[in-house]
Design a protein around this motif. Structure first.
Motif, PDB file in Angstrom:
ATOM      1  N   GLU A 106     -58.151 -61.026 -69.241  1.00 51.12           N
ATOM      2  CA  GLU A 106     -57.687 -61.851 -70.105  1.00 51.12           C
ATOM      3  C   GLU A 106     -56.424 -62.155 -69.829  1.00 51.12           C
ATOM      4  OE1 GLU A 106     -56.966 -61.296 -74.234  1.00 51.12           O
ATOM      5  OE2 GLU A 106     -58.327 -61.557 -73.043  1.00 51.12           O
ATOM      6  N   ASP A 139     -62.772 -65.236 -78.125  1.00 54.89           N
ATOM      7  CA  ASP A 139     -63.201 -63.577 -78.066  1.00 54.89           C
ATOM      8  C   ASP A 139     -61.029 -63.377 -77.419  1.00 54.89           C
ATOM      9  OD1 ASP A 139     -66.578 -63.376 -77.566  1.00 54.89           O
ATOM     10  OD2 ASP A 139     -64.958 -63.867 -79.590  1.00 54.89           O
ATOM     11  N   SER A 140     -60.451 -63.735 -76.893  1.00 53.49           N
ATOM     12  CA  SER A 140     -58.887 -63.549 -75.944  1.00 53.49           C
ATOM     13  C   SER A 140     -58.626 -63.424 -76.956  1.00 53.49           C
ATOM     14  CB  SER A 140     -59.035 -64.789 -74.659  1.00 53.49           C
ATOM     15  OG  SER A 140     -58.095 -64.431 -74.831  1.00 53.49           O
TER      16      SER A 140
END
Length: 276
Positions: free
Chosen positions: A209, A240-241
């Motif tokens: 992340e 998707d983060s």
């Protein structure tokens, strides 16, 4: 749990609510309607107005004043509130004002936060959890300070400005624009000077992340494209983060003050720096 104790020189008005194990020190004044949570300590010369709720396990040092009416010329004297969460550390001379009756009507301070000497929280602010204000930090009315933010000594935040979660504001910074989550605002007139990598690591953010935020931030500040195109490119590439999603949501929100969109402090290759 210890017994509740009130020093003989303190004034606790009838109608004030003291939890179990509360200690009220010399020359404190707790007004009717105030609520002090369990196991909290008011050391001495502390004023808590009847519009204030102070959570459990708070420690309030001498000459702090909590819940006085807002310094807002539009306030008409109505019943507004100051709400302070649990485990607050409030040092000498700190002032926190309640909300104004022409705005949302309350000032909110979250849990587990620390306010060093002479810090000030103005009317109608929303301060998150695990926040640290160093000495003499001042925030104007209607500010939003995100969780885990740190504001260095003497920093001043303009009214309506948002400081994102895990952001760092350097000492003596004059902050007149929103600071993105994880960002570092430094300088007398603050600019976005990099990412708060140390804070991200300390909070347990996963390595992938952190790398995603680094790459996304470089894309967001690539001035070869218009801002809207940069934002959309980042939204697609980092779908998707969650951390990058926070950045996009913060930047695209309908806000009173714009975010820093052009970093003035660059690395060797013209990119925003990582302060790790």
């Amino acid at each position: 749990m210890r017994e509740t104790s009130i020093h003989p020189t303190a004034c606790v008005e009838p109608g004030a609510k003291l939890g179990q194990g509360v200690s009220v020190g010399a020359f404190c004044h707790v007004q009717a309607g105030a609520e002090i949570g369990d196991n909290s300590e008011l050391m001495s010369h502390v004023v808590v107005t009847g519009f204030t709720t102070l959570g459990e396990n708070a420690k309030v040092f001498p000459h702090a004043i909590l819940g006085c009416e807002p310094q807002n010329g539009k306030h008409k004297g109505g019943h507004t509130k100051l709400l302070v969460g649990k485990n607050a550390m409030i040092r000498e001379g700190v002032t926190m004002h309640r909300g104004s009756d022409t705005s949302r009507g309350y000032t909110n301070v979250g849990d587990n936060s620390t306010f060093l000497a002479y810090a000030h929280v103005a009317h109608d602010c929303d301060v998150g959890n695990h926040v640290t204000f160093a000495n003499n930090v001042m925030i104007g009315g209607h500010c939003e300070i995100g969780d885990h933010a740190i504001l260095g000594g003497g920093a001043a935040v303009h009214q309506f400005v948002r400081v994102g979660h895990h952001a760092f504001v350097g000492g003596m910074a004059a902050v007149v624009q929103d600071v993105i989550p994880f960002g570092m605002a430094i300088g007398v007139h603050a600019h976005l000077g990099g990412l708060n990598i140390i804070g991200m690591k300390r909070s347990g953010l996963e390595r992938k992340e952190i790398h995603a935020v680094r790459r996304a931030t470089r894309m967001l500040f690539d001035r070869t494209k218009p801002v809207k195109e940069r934002v959309e490119d980042v939204r697609i590439e980092f779908a998707d983060s969650p951390a990058v999603g926070d950045l996009i949501a913060f930047i695209t929100a309908d806000a009173k003050r714009s975010s820093f969109t052009t970093p003035l402090l660059h690395g060797k290759h013209g990119h925003i720096e990582d302060h790790s």
